[in-house]
Scaffold this motif. Structure first.
Motif, PDB file in Angstrom:
ATOM      1  N   ILE A 114       1.379 -21.316 -29.371  1.00 42.44           N
ATOM      2  CA  ILE A 114       0.781 -22.596 -29.007  1.00 42.44           C
ATOM      3  C   ILE A 114      -0.765 -22.709 -28.464  1.00 42.44           C
ATOM      4  N   ASP A 115      -1.242 -21.410 -27.468  1.00 43.75           N
ATOM      5  CA  ASP A 115      -2.293 -21.350 -26.996  1.00 43.75           C
ATOM      6  C   ASP A 115      -3.348 -21.022 -28.179  1.00 43.75           C
ATOM      7  N   ARG A 116      -3.028 -20.086 -28.849  1.00 40.72           N
ATOM      8  CA  ARG A 116      -3.645 -19.733 -30.049  1.00 40.72           C
ATOM      9  C   ARG A 116      -4.089 -20.648 -31.174  1.00 40.72           C
ATOM     10  N   GLU A 117      -3.292 -21.627 -31.396  1.00 39.51           N
ATOM     11  CA  GLU A 117      -3.373 -22.646 -32.376  1.00 39.51           C
ATOM     12  C   GLU A 117      -4.382 -23.708 -31.685  1.00 39.51           C
ATOM     13  N   LEU A 118      -4.395 -23.950 -30.371  1.00 42.76           N
ATOM     14  CA  LEU A 118      -4.903 -24.867 -29.733  1.00 42.76           C
ATOM     15  C   LEU A 118      -6.327 -24.489 -29.599  1.00 42.76           C
ATOM     16  N   ARG A 119      -6.724 -23.048 -29.429  1.00 39.28           N
ATOM     17  CA  ARG A 119      -7.852 -22.518 -29.348  1.00 39.28           C
ATOM     18  C   ARG A 119      -8.522 -22.639 -30.641  1.00 39.28           C
TER      19      ARG A 119
END
Length: 340
Positions: free
Chosen positions: A92-97
């Motif tokens: 989730i963190d990667r896709e948000l970034r």
């Protein structure tokens, strides 16, 4: 966690926007939402939107730009699930970034096959290891991983927690698994971080292992314990202090020098000239955490100054925005940087 408060229509009616996404598989949608909708709550909090679930649809409310970004993130995460992959906090963190920019890029249904070296020509970047598939979580990490596969000598420079060493070790394990190198050599200077530890008991290995522990930790993430122990026993993986590299020629190896800011100029020159045929070398360091005695220049700074114009040597830089540890780590780094 309550959803972030949305802007009121009275404040700016044009700012409100709605998008509805339909997901055909209800079971995958459950995984996408997470336990007690925790995944949706995380996206809501960071992007400032509200996500409502109705049957197999998700309705996203908020400002147009944030709604579009949330839609891209949700679709990218659903594509992962369709490909048989899980969705964890890091995903989730990667896709948000990344803003969901890699939706569907270079993704196949199921596990990807083929030589890892051929997978870095565009789209999603992934590193295959024995225990897990590692994916960069920021654009800087993505560029760094590409550079590691493309160059025989690469530098990763930036603050703690940005994945410099972790990703380098992951690439080393991947290249070893696929037969591009015969061994992995991990090293770092045995320099005390502002403390005097005094006499350490045990044999030489017992004395140096505390300094090398972060490298063992990284390897443990990518290789099963028994296999890692066997590879170390067979000298296919070496973890040793920088001083032990003198006089060697490191051929057909993936070599990582961690904490390079604590190497002196002479040590750095010695290490760089160990590079042999068929080898890859990665130098990682943080210029803000030099533990050398006062007045002793850092070999990392010298290497940066002297080698930056040489072709086929890459320099990748990270900032606090690339920190992938606890969110407070980024805030701590920014506070110290602001203080000068």
């Amino acid at each position: 966690m309550p959803p972030t408060e949305l802007p009121t229509a009275a404040a700016d009616p044009s700012a409100l926007h709605k998008d509805v996404i339909e997901f055909p598989d209800n079971f995958l949608l459950i995984d996408l939402c997470g336990e007690h909708d925790k995944n949706l709550a995380e996206i809501e909090q960071i992007l400032g939107v509200q996500i409502l679930r109705r049957g197999n649809q998700l309705a996203i409310h908020g400002e147009a730009a944030q709604v579009a970004e949330a839609s891209g993130v949700l679709q990218a995460l659903y594509d992962r699930l369709e490909a048989g992959r899980g969705v964890e906090h890091g995903d989730i963190d990667r896709e948000l970034r990344m803003g969901g920019a890699e939706v569907g890029a270079a993704m196949t249904k199921g596990v990807r096959t083929g030589d890892q070296m051929e997978l870095f020509k565009g789209g999603r970047v992934e590193i295959k290891t024995r225990k897990k598939l590692v994916e960069p979580r920021t654009d800087a990490q993505k560029a760094y991983v590409r550079a590691l596969f493309a160059n025989e000598l690469a530098f990763g420079i930036g603050p703690a927690g940005t994945g410099k060493t972790y990703l380098a070790v992951a690439v080393g394990v991947s290249m070893f698994i696929e037969g591009h190198v015969d061994r992995i050599i991990l090293s770092r200077p045995a320099v005390e971080a502002g403390e005097k530890l005094g006499y350490l008991p045990g044999d030489m290995k017992d004395k140096v292992d505390p300094y090398m522990q972060p490298l063992y930790d990284a390897l443990n993430d990518f290789l099963p314990g028994k296999q890692m122990a066997k590879l170390i026993e067979d000298k296919k993986i070496e973890i040793a202090p920088l001083a032990f590299m003198r006089g060697r020629t490191l051929a057909n190896a993936f070599v990582v020098l961690d904490e390079a800011q604590n190497a002196t100029s002479m040590q750095m020159k010695m290490f760089l000239t160990r590079l042999g045929e068929g080898s890859r070398m990665v130098i990682t360091g943080d210029r803000t955490q030099i533990d050398l005695p006062r007045g002793v220049p850092s070999g990392l700074a010298d290497a940066e100054r002297l080698l930056s114009t040489i072709p086929k040597i890459s320099f990748n830089y990270f900032t606090s925005k690339d920190v992938v540890r606890h969110p407070l780590v980024a805030a701590i780094i920014e506070a110290y940087e602001a203080d000068g």
